[in-house]
Design an enzyme around this catalytic site. Structure first.
Site, PDB file in Angstrom:
ATOM      1  CD  GLN A 112      -2.488   1.152   2.720  1.00  0.00           C
ATOM      2  OE1 GLN A 112      -3.402   0.361   2.873  1.00  0.00           O
ATOM      3  NE2 GLN A 112      -2.127   1.978   3.666  1.00  0.00           N
ATOM      4  CB  SER A 115       2.322   6.537   4.970  1.00  0.00           C
ATOM      5  OG  SER A 115       1.214   6.158   5.720  1.00  0.00           O
ATOM      6  CD  GLU A 231      -4.935   0.386   7.621  1.00  0.00           C
ATOM      7  OE1 GLU A 231      -5.310   1.443   7.090  1.00  0.00           O
ATOM      8  OE2 GLU A 231      -3.776   0.177   7.979  1.00  0.00           O
ATOM      9  CD  GLU A 364      -1.348  10.326  20.390  1.00  0.00           C
ATOM     10  OE1 GLU A 364      -1.118   9.629  19.377  1.00  0.00           O
ATOM     11  OE2 GLU A 364      -0.854  10.071  21.506  1.00  0.00           O
TER      12      GLU A 364
END
Lengths: 394, 361
Positions: A112, A115, A231, A364
């Site tokens: 994938q 990022s 995911e 977070e």
């Protein structure tokens, strides 16, 4: 409608036509796909029969009992869990026919390319560019990071920026990238554990034919949502026995090594044992909800809970080992195909689990998601909403 | 453990929940509960009568042949979730669960029929703080007369019948009118404690052995208390989320500040976990399988969540949360008292250590 009895009949037929004992692994998996028993909820001709998803368990149980080969979903998890549902939803007929079968059998591994060094939690800020050439191909330049399996992958799902003049979510397009094409360079990214489980991927003048675009130009963010939602679904849903997770090795160490015990560690161990058992029950409850067709929002929290627990438990185990905790099993740089959590030492588990609160969305960011989507609290202020991507600070 | 517990709610359980919640919404307002705690009659007798008489809820754990409902701990747990949400001042946990379990263990069928129809409210005369398996005080038995003082007896002021352990190892059923029940000033105003004094009260016949009866009663109490704590924590979270969406400071909804969002999301996670633990305990008690461990796990986990939910609710409501008029204090007092009731988390962790062989040094 295909019911359980029909699936059992088809499974028996598959096993009769292709006895696992005398059939090659790939051949069996291909026959299973062609019989519509790979993922029964997929359409006919694409590995399924349009049956209810919950009936897959019927097929899996019968095949496991017969000793049929499995396609090792762990090794090809990104393809199965993320690429496949996205291709099914947005792919052309040609793309579905080309990609789903070798993906499912594991012949072709996927990775994938999402990022980037400058776009992690804020994934839509990505800067990898795809520019349309005169012949209609796309020319891609950029850098991706944290790419699991890139060193063994044949294909990649890729999102790239095709229009920098519109706000960041609008100018993204989704592609299927051939990892063997010129200009794709995979470099191992060595981690704090010493091994290189992830990669950096450099894309230099990589040409992707327009036929490998998934979804419309500029619609990549919407397509990527399908990938990302799947995911999160892929995490959880596993049926764990008691002490089946990280708490298992530390509990065993406690029982086998009384000389290591202290009162302080005992208190901490018991607290974590209880929390691990409760988290296991929560996962089991989520699984029961899914199986009974009443999915709850609990899934959003499972990753958060396990990240914290894994870190605390493995941290405790390093301390429990005392003098041995000062040692590490092996710093040799390795490139594992699979992450093996329980096969290595406490020190490795401690370091690797630090990634659990970062990978797949930081804790977070996930807390924001829970607060906003589950509890309905107001969303974070958005200063980048109506600004062209090229004008954003970076 | 052979099978996984059933952690979901059945349709019947959801219907039961709706019925109880509707009743509590109609009949129990926080101002009324607060006013009642300051009166001589802390329990809501009229609500109790509806719950037990019209709805038959006191008899959930009692077999049908004894006029009970023949239901299980799973249903009783759902009732307790709702009673916990409302911090309802009724002796449900103490009478319909704890005392009932003690009498079931003794096979005291004649008394159980009275509990099932709720013509009798009973209290086990063992301090509310006692953990299952812990030692408990007993009164003296001499010449068929019981004498002694027992303290910290929850809901004794509402009880018609006291189940009293005596120093011969037996459990005796004493009419409350024969004893002196003195209210203690209790931290949790909605589940008041009392001292029970017996001055040569006729013991009547021995109902059974105290130790197994008390142990079973306290285990059921501890296991189902987790459901009450779940209901309470859920109420605290829901109310706080609602308030923070409405409340504005610095020209924004307070609930939009990330520091607060993360705290509430974290609390939600813990409530989700508590639900699984509480359901596991209720299911294990219903099936008798794995019940010691499931109960200990739930109680080792539940108290901290319920107390934190109440404490966070108070802090995030800020000034108004500190007042007598806002119901968050009822919730906090119940949650903190619950953290001691039927054994502290530490006591239950110690039980876990024994049960799963993680022994102390």
């Amino acid at each position: 409608m295909t019911d359980a009895a029909e699936l059992q009949r088809r499974t028996a037929q598959l096993l009769a036509d292709h006895p696992p004992a005398t059939t090659g692994r790939t051949e069996f998996l291909e026959a299973r796909f062609d019989a519509g028993l790979a993922w029964v909820h997929y359409p006919e001709g694409l590995g399924g029969l349009g049956a209810p998803r919950s009936l897959q368990a019927v097929v899996d149980a019968a095949l496991e009992a017969a000793g049929a080969p499995d396609n090792d979903p762990r090794r090809i998890g990104i393809g199965l869990g993320m690429a496949a549902p996205t291709i099914l939803k947005y792919g052309t007929d040609e793309q579905k026919r080309r990609f789903l079968r070798p993906l499912w059998t594991g012949e072709e591994v996927w990775c994938q390319l999402f990022s980037e060094p400058g776009a992690g939690s804020d994934l839509a800020a990505l800067g990898t560019r795809a520019v349309r050439a005169d012949d209609g191909d796309w020319v891609v330049n950029g850098q991706k990071v944290w790419t699991s399996s890139a060193h063994v992958a044949r294909w990649a799902i890729l999102i790239a920026r095709t229009d920098p003049d519109v706000p960041k979510h609008a100018g993204i397009t989704y592609f299927l990238c051939d990892m063997t094409d010129p200009g794709v360079e995979v470099r191992p990214l060595r981690q704090i554990t010493g091994e290189a489980e992830f990669n950096e991927v450099f894309l230099t003048e990589v040409r992707i034919p327009d036929a490998r675009r998934l979804g419309e130009v500029g619609e990549g963010w919407r397509v990527a949502q399908t990938t990302l939602n799947n995911e999160r679904v892929a995490i959880g849903g596993m049926r764990l026995p008691r002490e089946g997770g990280m708490i298992g090795p530390v509990a065993r160490t406690w029982r086998e090594r009384p000389e290591l015990r202290t009162h302080d560690l005992h208190q901490r161990l018991l607290k974590l044992w209880v929390e691990a058992e409760v988290a296991r029950l929560t996962g089991e409850r989520l699984r029961q909800q899914l199986a009974s067709g009443q999915p709850g929002p609990e899934g959003a929290g499972m990753k958060l809970a396990f990240a914290r627990l894994n870190q605390e438990i493995s941290g405790l185990e390093v301390e429990l080992r005392g003098e041995e905790g000062l040692l590490y099993d092996d710093w040799t740089m390795r490139r594992p195909e699979l992450v093996d959590f329980t096969g290595r030492d406490a020190g490795y588990r401690y370091l690797r689990s630090k990634g659990n609160s970062i990978e797949g969305g930081t804790s977070e960011v996930l807390l924001n998601i829970v607060a906003e989507r589950v509890l309905g609290l107001p969303s974070e202020p958005r200063t980048d909403k109506d600004v062209a991507w090229k004008d954003l600070a970076r | 453990m052979s099978t996984q517990p059933d952690l979901l709610y059945t349709e019947e359980e959801e219907a039961l929940r709706s019925a109880v919640r509707d009743l509590l919404t109609d009949r129990l307002d926080p101002a009324g509960v607060i006013a009642r705690t300051e009166s001589d009659a802390p329990h809501d007798v009229s609500l109790w009568k509806t719950l037990t008489g019209d709805m038959g809820l006191a008899g959930l754990l009692i077999p049908e042949e004894l006029d009970g409902q023949g239901a299980t701990h799973r249903e009783a747990a759902v009732v307790l979730e709702e009673l916990g949400r409302a911090v309802a001042p009724v002796p449900y946990l103490t009478s319909a669960v704890v005392a009932t379990e003690a009498l079931l263990e003794c096979g005291a069928d004649d008394l159980l029929a009275g509990l099932a129809s709720a013509t009798t409210v009973a209290a086990l005369a063992v301090g509310l703080h006692s953990a299952p398996g812990a030692a408990f005080p007993a009164v003296r038995l001499e010449n068929g007369l019981l004498s002694g003082e027992l303290t910290g007896i929850a809901d004794a002021v509402a009880a018609d019948l006291l189940l009293v352990p005596a120093d011969d190892g037996g459990l005796y059923a004493v009419d409350a009118s024969a004893a002196t029940v003195t209210p203690q000033v209790s931290f949790d105003l909605t589940r008041p404690l009392a001292t029970v004094t017996l001055s040569g009260v006729a013991a009547g016949r021995r109902r059974g052995d105290a130790a197994p009866a008390v142990r079973r009663a306290l285990r059921a109490g501890a296991g189902l208390l987790a459901s009450e704590q779940l209901g309470l924590a859920e109420w605290a979270l829901t109310e706080t989320v609602r308030y923070l969406k409405e409340r504005k400071q610095f020209n924004r909804s307070v609930g939009g500040f990330q520091a607060l969002k993360h705290r509430l999301a974290q609390l939600w996670l813990e409530v989700v976990n508590l639900r699984a633990a509480a359901r596991a305990a209720a299911d294990a008690l219903a099936n008798g399988e794995d019940a010691d461990l499931a109960t200990a796990v739930a109680q080792a986990y539940a108290a901290a969540v319920a107390v934190r939910a109440a404490e966070e609710a108070l802090q995030l409501h800020a000034g108004i949360g500190m007042t007598w008029e806002h119901p968050v204090h009822l919730c906090l007092k119940r949650a903190k008292a619950d953290s001691i009731a039927y054994g502290t988390a530490g006591a239950h962790r110690a039980a876990v250590a024994e049960l799963v062989d993680l022994r102390a040094p």
